[in-house]
Design a protein around this motif. Structure first.
Motif, mmCIF file in Angstrom:
data_model
loop_
_atom_site.group_PDB
_atom_site.id
_atom_site.type_symbol
_atom_site.label_atom_id
_atom_site.label_comp_id
_atom_site.label_asym_id
_atom_site.label_seq_id
_atom_site.Cartn_x
_atom_site.Cartn_y
_atom_site.Cartn_z
ATOM 1 N N CYS A 183 69.981 2.645 -79.000
ATOM 2 C CA CYS A 183 69.158 1.661 -79.716
ATOM 3 C C CYS A 183 68.925 0.420 -78.858
ATOM 4 O O CYS A 183 67.836 -0.145 -78.860
ATOM 5 N N ALA A 184 69.932 -0.011 -78.116
ATOM 6 C CA ALA A 184 69.765 -1.165 -77.235
ATOM 7 C C ALA A 184 68.792 -0.844 -76.111
ATOM 8 O O ALA A 184 67.988 -1.691 -75.714
ATOM 9 N N GLY A 185 68.826 0.369 -75.599
ATOM 10 C CA GLY A 185 67.876 0.780 -74.574
ATOM 11 C C GLY A 185 66.459 0.838 -75.104
ATOM 12 O O GLY A 185 65.507 0.446 -74.423
ATOM 13 N N LEU A 245 68.619 -5.577 -83.180
ATOM 14 C CA LEU A 245 68.925 -5.475 -84.608
ATOM 15 C C LEU A 245 67.838 -4.693 -85.340
ATOM 16 O O LEU A 245 68.139 -3.845 -86.186
ATOM 17 N N TRP A 246 66.567 -4.936 -85.011
ATOM 18 C CA TRP A 246 65.464 -4.242 -85.667
ATOM 19 C C TRP A 246 65.451 -2.762 -85.321
ATOM 20 O O TRP A 246 65.105 -1.927 -86.174
ATOM 21 N N THR A 247 65.811 -2.410 -84.110
ATOM 22 C CA THR A 247 65.849 -0.992 -83.758
ATOM 23 C C THR A 247 66.980 -0.284 -84.496
ATOM 24 O O THR A 247 66.826 0.866 -84.907
ATOM 25 N N ARG A 248 68.084 -0.966 -84.669
ATOM 26 C CA ARG A 248 69.203 -0.360 -85.419
ATOM 27 C C ARG A 248 68.854 -0.189 -86.889
ATOM 28 O O ARG A 248 69.175 0.839 -87.499
ATOM 29 N N ILE A 249 68.202 -1.203 -87.479
ATOM 30 C CA ILE A 249 67.781 -1.102 -88.881
ATOM 31 C C ILE A 249 66.786 0.041 -89.043
ATOM 32 O O ILE A 249 66.886 0.839 -89.987
ATOM 33 N N VAL A 272 68.623 3.455 -88.853
ATOM 34 C CA VAL A 272 69.360 3.786 -90.082
ATOM 35 C C VAL A 272 68.393 4.184 -91.184
ATOM 36 O O VAL A 272 68.623 5.174 -91.897
ATOM 37 N N ALA A 273 67.295 3.441 -91.327
ATOM 38 C CA ALA A 273 66.313 3.766 -92.361
ATOM 39 C C ALA A 273 65.695 5.137 -92.110
ATOM 40 O O ALA A 273 65.557 5.939 -93.040
ATOM 41 N N LEU A 274 65.335 5.420 -90.863
ATOM 42 C CA LEU A 274 64.755 6.728 -90.549
ATOM 43 C C LEU A 274 65.756 7.853 -90.742
ATOM 44 O O LEU A 274 65.388 8.954 -91.145
#
Length: 59
Positions: A18-20, A30-34, A37-39
């Motif tokens: 996610c950081a990559g 943070l937005w990529t992690r959210i 999780v949602a996906l």
């Protein structure tokens, strides 16, 4: 020449995927992690399998 996708282990929590992705697209991690999780919750686990594949295959 732009470099391809790389995991970011410095800012990553588990494998740095996610950081990559956040580095690649220029957004906050943070937005990529959210979004991940949602996906995962909406996609019945398929994004989790893709995450593991990228964690294994990406440098």
């Amino acid at each position: 020449m732009k470099q391809g996708f790389r995991k970011n282990r410095r800012d990553g929590v588990i494998f740095g995927v996610c950081a990559g992705m956040a580095d690649q697209f220029g957004v906050d991690v943070l937005w990529t992690r959210i979004a991940f999780v949602a996906l995962t919750l909406l996609g019945f686990g398929l994004p989790l399998l893709l995450y593991l594949a990228v964690a294994i295959l990406a440098p």
